[in-house]
Enzyme design. Structure first.
Site, mmCIF file in Angstrom:
data_model
loop_
_atom_site.group_PDB
_atom_site.id
_atom_site.type_symbol
_atom_site.label_atom_id
_atom_site.label_comp_id
_atom_site.label_asym_id
_atom_site.label_seq_id
_atom_site.Cartn_x
_atom_site.Cartn_y
_atom_site.Cartn_z
ATOM 1 N N HIS A 152 -0.292 -9.918 3.514
ATOM 2 C CA HIS A 152 0.524 -10.879 4.250
ATOM 3 C C HIS A 152 0.164 -10.791 5.837
ATOM 4 O O HIS A 152 0.542 -11.785 6.471
ATOM 5 C CB HIS A 152 1.874 -11.060 3.980
ATOM 6 N N ARG A 196 -7.677 -16.318 -0.030
ATOM 7 C CA ARG A 196 -6.567 -16.981 0.780
ATOM 8 C C ARG A 196 -6.032 -15.783 1.790
ATOM 9 O O ARG A 196 -5.364 -16.357 2.987
ATOM 10 C CB ARG A 196 -5.447 -17.747 0.022
ATOM 11 N N HIS A 197 -6.205 -14.785 1.534
ATOM 12 C CA HIS A 197 -5.406 -13.725 2.580
ATOM 13 C C HIS A 197 -6.588 -12.789 2.908
ATOM 14 O O HIS A 197 -7.284 -12.706 4.009
ATOM 15 C CB HIS A 197 -4.186 -13.059 2.373
ATOM 16 N N GLU A 228 -6.549 -4.661 -5.594
ATOM 17 C CA GLU A 228 -5.894 -5.677 -6.642
ATOM 18 C C GLU A 228 -6.933 -6.635 -6.800
ATOM 19 O O GLU A 228 -7.675 -7.529 -5.780
ATOM 20 C CB GLU A 228 -4.756 -6.195 -6.200
ATOM 21 N N THR A 270 2.093 -16.641 -5.495
ATOM 22 C CA THR A 270 1.776 -15.052 -5.584
ATOM 23 C C THR A 270 1.644 -14.882 -7.099
ATOM 24 O O THR A 270 1.503 -15.716 -7.714
ATOM 25 C CB THR A 270 2.884 -14.343 -5.027
ATOM 26 N N GLU A 314 0.941 -0.843 -14.126
ATOM 27 C CA GLU A 314 2.116 -1.295 -13.062
ATOM 28 C C GLU A 314 2.860 -2.381 -13.800
ATOM 29 O O GLU A 314 2.550 -3.282 -14.132
ATOM 30 C CB GLU A 314 1.406 -2.006 -11.737
ATOM 31 N N HIS A 325 6.348 -5.545 -7.358
ATOM 32 C CA HIS A 325 6.300 -7.340 -6.958
ATOM 33 C C HIS A 325 7.855 -7.408 -6.584
ATOM 34 O O HIS A 325 8.752 -7.448 -7.272
ATOM 35 C CB HIS A 325 5.858 -7.857 -8.042
ATOM 36 N N GLY A 364 4.775 -5.150 -0.559
ATOM 37 C CA GLY A 364 4.255 -5.687 0.473
ATOM 38 C C GLY A 364 5.095 -6.802 1.184
ATOM 39 O O GLY A 364 5.386 -6.534 2.205
HETATM 40 N N1 PXP Z 1 1.847 -5.157 -7.343
HETATM 41 C C1 PXP Z 1 0.985 -6.290 -7.615
HETATM 42 C C2 PXP Z 1 0.004 -6.077 -8.675
HETATM 43 C C3 PXP Z 1 0.900 -7.399 -6.829
HETATM 44 O O1 PXP Z 1 0.351 -8.425 -7.419
HETATM 45 C C4 PXP Z 1 1.874 -7.628 -5.633
HETATM 46 C C5 PXP Z 1 1.683 -8.880 -5.154
HETATM 47 O O2 PXP Z 1 0.518 -9.011 -4.158
HETATM 48 C C6 PXP Z 1 2.564 -6.433 -5.285
HETATM 49 C C7 PXP Z 1 2.460 -5.347 -5.945
HETATM 50 C C8 PXP Z 1 3.585 -6.429 -4.075
HETATM 51 O O3 PXP Z 1 4.464 -7.482 -4.209
HETATM 52 P P1 PXP Z 1 5.221 -7.931 -3.018
HETATM 53 O O4 PXP Z 1 4.482 -8.446 -1.945
HETATM 54 O O5 PXP Z 1 6.029 -8.985 -3.538
HETATM 55 O O6 PXP Z 1 5.889 -6.704 -2.646
#
Ligand code: PXP
Length: 247
Positions: free
Chosen positions: A13, A52-53, A73, A103, A154, A197, A219
């Site tokens: 972000h 997009r990012h 990722e 997301t 994960e 997440h 994130g």
């Molecule tokens: N783990 C995975 C696999 C994700 O797709 C994301 C979001 O990009 C995150 C962790 C981090 O999530 P958040 O940005 O909501 O903390």
């Protein structure tokens, strides 16, 4: 079981803000270096199909510029496999990806795509990349992840976080219990367990307390909190909450 739990900081972000104005700042690499300095154990970046990012150049810069491991990722597409094999990051986290989503909304259906994902993951593992599958806590998805040769899962904590913020604490606690059972089951199959997440200061503690979970990837909240406290202090505080949860 090691007491410490790694914190991977997702810097997507920072790139979202940069791209909103088509400018060259804020620079995701600068954020990654600050995160590293503040004690992040890894950097996570999601190269989406629509860019997009994070963009391709950001992955080049992160691979060259950071000292901590990069968790790349990506969706399970041929394009992303080629990019991963060109860079050989420390880890690849395979995520579902829909163009229209804001997301990553749910976990992968590994069980429903067993043959394709087995073939997809093999060259990544052979290249020395730790491959992680982003899934829900369903035992069938955990077993399938082990079966296709991934070393890591994960667990998707988004639903737990949504229930917490909606104030539905009964359902939240049931979801936590299912995540706990999933983490224990995956560990018993020899999978390394990560989670992430939607995690915030308010939701991180019960997840960090799960001993089988070796890494959290966070994130959106950290980048948002950086507006108020700065990125370094936000990471330091998250780290403190994680360490306190481990006892
Ligand atoms: N783990 C995975 C696999 C994700 O797709 C994301 C979001 O990009 C995150 C962790 C981090 O999530 P958040 O940005 O909501 O903390």
């Amino acid at each position: 079981m090691p007491k410490t739990q790694r914190l991977g900081v997702n810097i997507d972000h920072v790139a979202t803000i940069r791209n909103a104005r088509g400018s060259s700042y804020p620079d995701p690499l600068r954020a990654a270096l600050m995160a590293q300095e503040a004690g992040a154990d890894g950097i996570t970046a999601h190269l989406r199909e629509d860019r997009r990012h994070i963009r391709d150049g950001d992955i080049d810069a992160l691979m060259a510029g950071i000292k901590v491991p990069l968790n790349f990722e990506m969706a399970a597409t041929p394009e992303m496999q080629t990019i991963a094999l060109r860079h050989i990051p420390h880890a690849c986290c395979i995520v579902p990806e829909k163009r229209e989503e804001v997301t990553t909304e749910g976990g992968l259906d590994v069980a429903g795509d067993l043959a394709r994902l087995t073939d997809y993951v093999a060259p990544l593992v052979e290249a020395g990349i730790r491959v992680s599958m982003f899934i829900g806590h369903d035992p069938a998805q955990i077993e399938a992840s082990a079966k296709i040769g991934a070393q890591v899962i994960e667990l998707h904590t988004g639903h737990y976080c949504d229930l917490h913020h909606a104030g539905d604490f009964g359902a939240r606690d049931a979801e936590l219990e299912a995540l706990r059972a999933g983490a224990a089951y995956a560990d018993s199959l020899g999978l390394e367990v990560h989670a992430g997440h939607g995690l915030t200061y308010d939701t991180v503690t019960p997840i960090a307390a799960m001993k089988q979970i070796r890494e959290l990837n966070i994130g959106h909240f950290l980048i948002a909190e950086a507006i108020f406290s700065g990125l370094g202090p936000a990471i330091t505080h998250m780290r403190k909450l994680m360490d306190a949860a481990r006892g």
